[in-house]
Design an enzyme around this catalytic site. Structure first.
Site, PDB file in Angstrom:
ATOM      1  N   ASP A 141     -33.422   6.397  14.072  1.00 39.39           N
ATOM      2  CA  ASP A 141     -34.589   5.995  14.878  1.00 39.39           C
ATOM      3  C   ASP A 141     -35.551   7.160  15.124  1.00 39.39           C
ATOM      4  OD1 ASP A 141     -32.212   6.849  16.421  1.00 39.39           O
ATOM      5  OD2 ASP A 141     -33.596   6.848  18.118  1.00 39.39           O
ATOM      6  N   PRO A 170     -33.674  24.604  23.368  1.00 39.94           N
ATOM      7  CA  PRO A 170     -34.330  23.733  22.397  1.00 39.94           C
ATOM      8  C   PRO A 170     -33.663  23.915  21.037  1.00 39.94           C
ATOM      9  CG  PRO A 170     -35.880  25.381  23.276  1.00 39.94           C
ATOM     10  CD  PRO A 170     -34.548  25.649  23.897  1.00 39.94           C
ATOM     11  N   GLY A 210     -23.717  21.227  13.778  1.00 36.56           N
ATOM     12  CA  GLY A 210     -23.296  20.723  15.089  1.00 36.56           C
ATOM     13  C   GLY A 210     -24.270  19.706  15.654  1.00 36.56           C
ATOM     14  N   ASP A 211     -23.841  19.053  16.733  1.00 34.40           N
ATOM     15  CA  ASP A 211     -24.667  18.080  17.458  1.00 34.40           C
ATOM     16  C   ASP A 211     -25.103  16.903  16.584  1.00 34.40           C
ATOM     17  OD1 ASP A 211     -24.489  19.759  19.670  1.00 34.40           O
ATOM     18  OD2 ASP A 211     -26.282  20.869  19.082  1.00 34.40           O
ATOM     19  N   GLN A 249     -18.354  21.298  16.745  1.00 36.58           N
ATOM     20  CA  GLN A 249     -19.255  22.113  15.929  1.00 36.58           C
ATOM     21  C   GLN A 249     -19.583  21.354  14.632  1.00 36.58           C
ATOM     22  OE1 GLN A 249     -16.363  23.980  17.594  1.00 36.58           O
ATOM     23  NE2 GLN A 249     -17.952  23.861  19.119  1.00 36.58           N
ATOM     24  N   THR A 282     -23.204  30.361  22.362  1.00 36.14           N
ATOM     25  CA  THR A 282     -23.381  29.578  23.582  1.00 36.14           C
ATOM     26  C   THR A 282     -23.007  30.399  24.822  1.00 36.14           C
ATOM     27  OG1 THR A 282     -21.130  28.755  23.367  1.00 36.14           O
ATOM     28  CG2 THR A 282     -22.873  27.399  22.387  1.00 36.14           C
ATOM     29  N   LYS A 327     -21.292  13.355  16.976  1.00 34.99           N
ATOM     30  CA  LYS A 327     -19.868  13.075  16.752  1.00 34.99           C
ATOM     31  C   LYS A 327     -19.286  12.316  17.940  1.00 34.99           C
ATOM     32  CE  LYS A 327     -19.297  17.522  16.426  1.00 34.99           C
ATOM     33  NZ  LYS A 327     -20.688  17.983  16.368  1.00 34.99           N
ATOM     34  N   THR A 333     -26.074  24.141  26.537  1.00 34.05           N
ATOM     35  CA  THR A 333     -26.895  25.248  27.050  1.00 34.05           C
ATOM     36  C   THR A 333     -28.313  24.836  27.408  1.00 34.05           C
ATOM     37  OG1 THR A 333     -27.568  25.795  24.793  1.00 34.05           O
ATOM     38  CG2 THR A 333     -25.634  26.945  25.663  1.00 34.05           C
ATOM     39  N   GLY A 334     -28.743  23.641  27.024  1.00 31.84           N
ATOM     40  CA  GLY A 334     -30.113  23.199  27.301  1.00 31.84           C
ATOM     41  C   GLY A 334     -31.148  23.868  26.405  1.00 31.84           C
ATOM     42  N   GLY A 360     -20.600  20.273  23.128  1.00 30.87           N
ATOM     43  CA  GLY A 360     -21.121  19.327  24.106  1.00 30.87           C
ATOM     44  C   GLY A 360     -21.251  17.993  23.411  1.00 30.87           C
ATOM     45  N   HIS A 361     -20.378  17.066  23.749  1.00 31.70           N
ATOM     46  CA  HIS A 361     -20.385  15.761  23.081  1.00 31.70           C
ATOM     47  C   HIS A 361     -20.866  14.703  24.076  1.00 31.70           C
ATOM     48  CE1 HIS A 361     -17.191  17.178  19.942  1.00 31.70           C
ATOM     49  NE2 HIS A 361     -18.258  17.939  20.002  1.00 31.70           N
TER      50      HIS A 361
HETATM   51  P1  GDP Z   1     -22.206  15.973  19.232  1.00 31.86           P
HETATM   52  O1  GDP Z   1     -22.062  17.348  19.750  1.00 31.86           O
HETATM   53  O2  GDP Z   1     -22.086  15.897  17.749  1.00 31.86           O
HETATM   54  O3  GDP Z   1     -21.307  14.965  19.903  1.00 31.86           O
HETATM   55  O4  GDP Z   1     -23.710  15.545  19.575  1.00 31.86           O
HETATM   56  P2  GDP Z   1     -24.519  15.808  20.947  1.00 31.86           P
HETATM   57  O5  GDP Z   1     -24.000  14.891  21.988  1.00 31.86           O
HETATM   58  O6  GDP Z   1     -24.563  17.263  21.258  1.00 31.86           O
HETATM   59  O7  GDP Z   1     -25.982  15.432  20.509  1.00 31.86           O
HETATM   60  C1  GDP Z   1     -26.329  14.157  20.062  1.00 31.86           C
HETATM   61  C2  GDP Z   1     -27.397  13.582  20.993  1.00 31.86           C
HETATM   62  O8  GDP Z   1     -28.016  12.472  20.376  1.00 31.86           O
HETATM   63  C3  GDP Z   1     -26.852  13.040  22.300  1.00 31.86           C
HETATM   64  O9  GDP Z   1     -27.800  13.223  23.302  1.00 31.86           O
HETATM   65  C4  GDP Z   1     -26.639  11.562  21.987  1.00 31.86           C
HETATM   66  O10 GDP Z   1     -26.671  10.745  23.156  1.00 31.86           O
HETATM   67  C5  GDP Z   1     -27.817  11.282  21.115  1.00 31.86           C
HETATM   68  N1  GDP Z   1     -27.655  10.229  20.085  1.00 31.86           N
HETATM   69  C6  GDP Z   1     -26.528   9.845  19.439  1.00 31.86           C
HETATM   70  N2  GDP Z   1     -26.826   8.938  18.469  1.00 31.86           N
HETATM   71  C7  GDP Z   1     -28.166   8.758  18.522  1.00 31.86           C
HETATM   72  C8  GDP Z   1     -29.081   7.967  17.767  1.00 31.86           C
HETATM   73  O11 GDP Z   1     -28.732   7.264  16.829  1.00 31.86           O
HETATM   74  N3  GDP Z   1     -30.392   8.045  18.130  1.00 31.86           N
HETATM   75  C9  GDP Z   1     -30.840   8.836  19.141  1.00 31.86           C
HETATM   76  N4  GDP Z   1     -32.136   8.831  19.405  1.00 31.86           N
HETATM   77  N5  GDP Z   1     -30.005   9.610  19.859  1.00 31.86           N
HETATM   78  C10 GDP Z   1     -28.685   9.577  19.543  1.00 31.86           C
HETATM   79  P1  IMO Z   2     -20.899  20.484  19.138  1.00 27.34           P
HETATM   80  O1  IMO Z   2     -19.417  20.197  19.118  1.00 27.34           O
HETATM   81  C1  IMO Z   2     -24.213  23.074  18.006  1.00 27.34           C
HETATM   82  C2  IMO Z   2     -23.332  27.341  17.596  1.00 27.34           C
HETATM   83  C3  IMO Z   2     -24.048  28.234  18.608  1.00 27.34           C
HETATM   84  C4  IMO Z   2     -24.210  29.490  17.780  1.00 27.34           C
HETATM   85  C5  IMO Z   2     -22.904  29.534  16.984  1.00 27.34           C
HETATM   86  C6  IMO Z   2     -21.824  30.405  17.605  1.00 27.34           C
HETATM   87  O2  IMO Z   2     -21.573  20.033  20.370  1.00 27.34           O
HETATM   88  O3  IMO Z   2     -21.541  20.017  17.871  1.00 27.34           O
HETATM   89  P2  IMO Z   2     -20.229  30.116  19.736  1.00 27.34           P
HETATM   90  O4  IMO Z   2     -20.566  29.938  21.182  1.00 27.34           O
HETATM   91  O5  IMO Z   2     -19.406  29.020  19.155  1.00 27.34           O
HETATM   92  O6  IMO Z   2     -19.659  31.462  19.403  1.00 27.34           O
HETATM   93  O7  IMO Z   2     -21.668  30.082  18.992  1.00 27.34           O
HETATM   94  O8  IMO Z   2     -22.439  28.197  16.919  1.00 27.34           O
HETATM   95  N1  IMO Z   2     -22.538  26.238  18.179  1.00 27.34           N
HETATM   96  C7  IMO Z   2     -22.949  24.964  18.218  1.00 27.34           C
HETATM   97  N2  IMO Z   2     -24.124  24.409  17.841  1.00 27.34           N
HETATM   98  N3  IMO Z   2     -23.220  22.299  18.478  1.00 27.34           N
HETATM   99  C8  IMO Z   2     -22.030  22.832  18.824  1.00 27.34           C
HETATM  100  O9  IMO Z   2     -20.965  22.088  19.199  1.00 27.34           O
HETATM  101  C9  IMO Z   2     -21.864  24.234  18.734  1.00 27.34           C
HETATM  102  N4  IMO Z   2     -20.859  25.088  19.024  1.00 27.34           N
HETATM  103  C10 IMO Z   2     -21.282  26.300  18.674  1.00 27.34           C
HETATM  104  O10 IMO Z   2     -25.279  27.680  18.989  1.00 27.34           O
HETATM  105  O11 IMO Z   2     -25.258  29.333  16.865  1.00 27.34           O
HETATM  106 MG    MG Z   3     -23.124  18.779  20.865  1.00 20.71          MG
END
Ligand code: GDP
Ligand code: IMO
Ligand code: MG
Length: 439
Positions: free
Chosen positions: A335, A306, A12-13, A226, A129, A16, A303-304, A40-41
């Site tokens: 980067d 780390p 995840g994260d 995810q 979460t 996307k 969730t904030g 959280g996108h």
């Molecule tokens: P998602 O859940 O897959 O949409 O990703 P998140 O938004 O949870 O986490 C990605 C984080 O990285 C966000 O804070 C974006 O603004 C940031 N981000 C996206 N692309 C880049 C990148 O190329 N470099 C850096 N430094 N941050 C990025």
């Molecule tokens: P995005 O779309 C990162 C993780 C949780 C936990 C497990 C199960 O932003 O990439 P849940 O609440 O779904 O039952 O938690 O999955 N998890 C994520 N980790 N990014 C996410 O979504 C996630 N959605 C769930 O941290 O480990």
């Molecule tokens: Mg996310």
């Protein structure tokens, strides 16, 4: 039937949201098809930052339709907060459609999530979460205590809530009497009927609407949530989410035939992160891990918390790419590792004296693997202002090309910062995997 899917290949994260926002301009419809407020996108454009949980990342583009498909679970208060937040910032949500088939998250789901998350397996919590996602999907599969969005508009809705609250009070009460006592059927009915009224303009049966779109050849972008390694069947069970969050879940969650998807884009960070519990072979628990967390600002969007940080795991990403039939990769956050003296990639695992590039099926085995490292020299250059492949430092290009080789898929885009503009298209001849790992 041009359908493109963007899915995460790690835990995840993977950024996307950024990629979906960027690709929205090439499509007519963006569809979210799974997960809920656990996602959280983040989308950043021109210095403005948007955090989305349910609403597709295509919403910033006024020319596209945004659909929340049947596979999503919706928390009405959270989605209404998102709608209000967008409207306050001048973003129209008039082209948002929410399937009346989505299951709803209720207060009992959140209470159950808290209780069950604290009582897991082998002493380690899943670290959910706490958004009630698992319990809501559990009720969906169990059927008898589930409520869908369309049910809010039926006469028997109050009766259903009363019946379910009586059951939940007994079940939850066995584990947490205090939480059970707070469930008040009358108050819940009133609150949810209020939400129903406000959500009504967006609610419809998206299934025939999307099928019509597919059949008439409109171009659709499917937005994953995810990551593939959190997939309920194919991820690091039980440290996963409750859906098929790899590419295998797209058609089911959206309500389209699988033939509607003809391009699968896998998103991966140039390193790895994970939030919550579970095995993580390339995790850095030392100062380097802290450094990556600070450089990448790796704190959860929802969730904030780390995020745990580590090096790129080519075994895991290759597994996810194969499972989901990924055609091409987008490598994000290059980067973040750009100031480091060296970068490492795990290219194989050592397990019980054997070297393997297969991803173990059991979390306990994954916990025991030792990464086989490839160490590359860093480039120690700020690349956030770079906009073309040729202008990237040679070792950075080498890193990208070699990752494509280890994963066995071309990397067609590299991201060097959160903003839309901080994206580099990679010439195809540069990134076709030189030596795909043997299958
Ligand atoms: P998602 O859940 O897959 O949409 O990703 P998140 O938004 O949870 O986490 C990605 C984080 O990285 C966000 O804070 C974006 O603004 C940031 N981000 C996206 N692309 C880049 C990148 O190329 N470099 C850096 N430094 N941050 C990025
Ligand atoms: P995005 O779309 C990162 C993780 C949780 C936990 C497990 C199960 O932003 O990439 P849940 O609440 O779904 O039952 O938690 O999955 N998890 C994520 N980790 N990014 C996410 O979504 C996630 N959605 C769930 O941290 O480990
Ligand atoms: Mg996310």
């Amino acid at each position: 039937m041009p359908g493109t899917c963007v899915i995460g290949l790690q835990w995840g994260d993977e950024a996307k949201g950024k990629l979906v926002d960027l690709m929205t301009a090439e499509h007519e419809i963006v569809v979210r098809y799974l997960g809920g407020a656990n996602a959280g996108h983040t989308v950043v454009t021109g210095g403005a930052k948007f955090k989305l949980h349910h609403i597709p990342s295509g919403i910033l583009n006024p020319n596209v339709d945004n659909v929340i498909g049947p596979g999503v679970v919706v928390n009405p208060a959270v989605i209404l907060g998102e709608i209000d937040g967008l409207q306050e910032r001048g973003i129209s949500v008039s082209r948002l459609k929410i399937s009346d088939r989505v299951h709803l998250v209720f207060p009992w789901h959140i209470a159950e999530d808290k209780v069950t998350n604290e009582r897991l397996v082998g002493g380690e919590n899943i670290g959910t979460t706490l958004r009630g996602i698992g319990p809501c999907y559990r009720d969906k599969v169990g059927r008898t205590t589930a409520i869908r969005l369309g049910d809010l508009y039926r006469e028997d809705f109050p009766e259903r809530v009363e019946r379910i609250v009586a059951i939940k009070q007994r079940q939850l009460g066995a584990l947490d009497a205090e939480a059970a006592a707070t469930l008040d059927a009358g108050a819940i009915v009133e609150e949810y009927l209020g939400h129903a009224k406000r959500l009504e303009p967006y609610v419809c049966d998206t299934t025939p609407w999307l099928l019509e779109a597919v059949e008439s050849g409109r171009s659709i972008l499917f937005e994953g949530a995810q990551g593939s390694l959190l997939d309920i069947d194919h991820g690091t069970f039980p440290f996963v989410t409750s859906t098929n969050s790899s590419g295998v879940g797209v058609a089911a969650g959206a309500g389209v035939p699988w033939k509607a998807i003809d391009r699968m884009i896998g998103v991966a960070k140039a390193y790895t992160t994970r939030v919550g519990g579970g095995p993580f072979p390339t995790e850095l628990t030392d100062a380097m891990g802290d450094r990556i967390r600070e450089l990448g600002n790796e704190y959860g969007t929802t969730t904030g918390r780390p995020r745990r940080c580590g090096w790129f795991d080519a075994v895991a990403v290759r597994y996810a790419a194969r499972l989901s039939g990924v055609d091409e990769l987008a490598l994000m956050m290059l980067d973040v590792v750009s100031l480091l003296p060296e970068v490492r990639v795990c290219t194989a695992y050592r397990l019980d004296g054997q070297t393997t590039t297969d991803f173990p099926s059991h979390a306990d085995d994954l916990r025991r693997v030792e990464p086989v490292w490839e160490v590359l020299s860093g480039w120690k250059t700020d690349i956030t202002g770079v906009r073309s492949w040729e202008d990237l430092p040679e070792p950075a290009r080498d890193y990208v090309v070699r990752i494509a080789g280890w994963v066995g898929r071309p990397i067609t885009r590299v991201s060097v910062g959160p903003d839309r503009s901080q994206t580099i298209d990679v010439p195809l001849e540069e990134v076709a995997p030189a030596a795909s790992p043997s299958r």
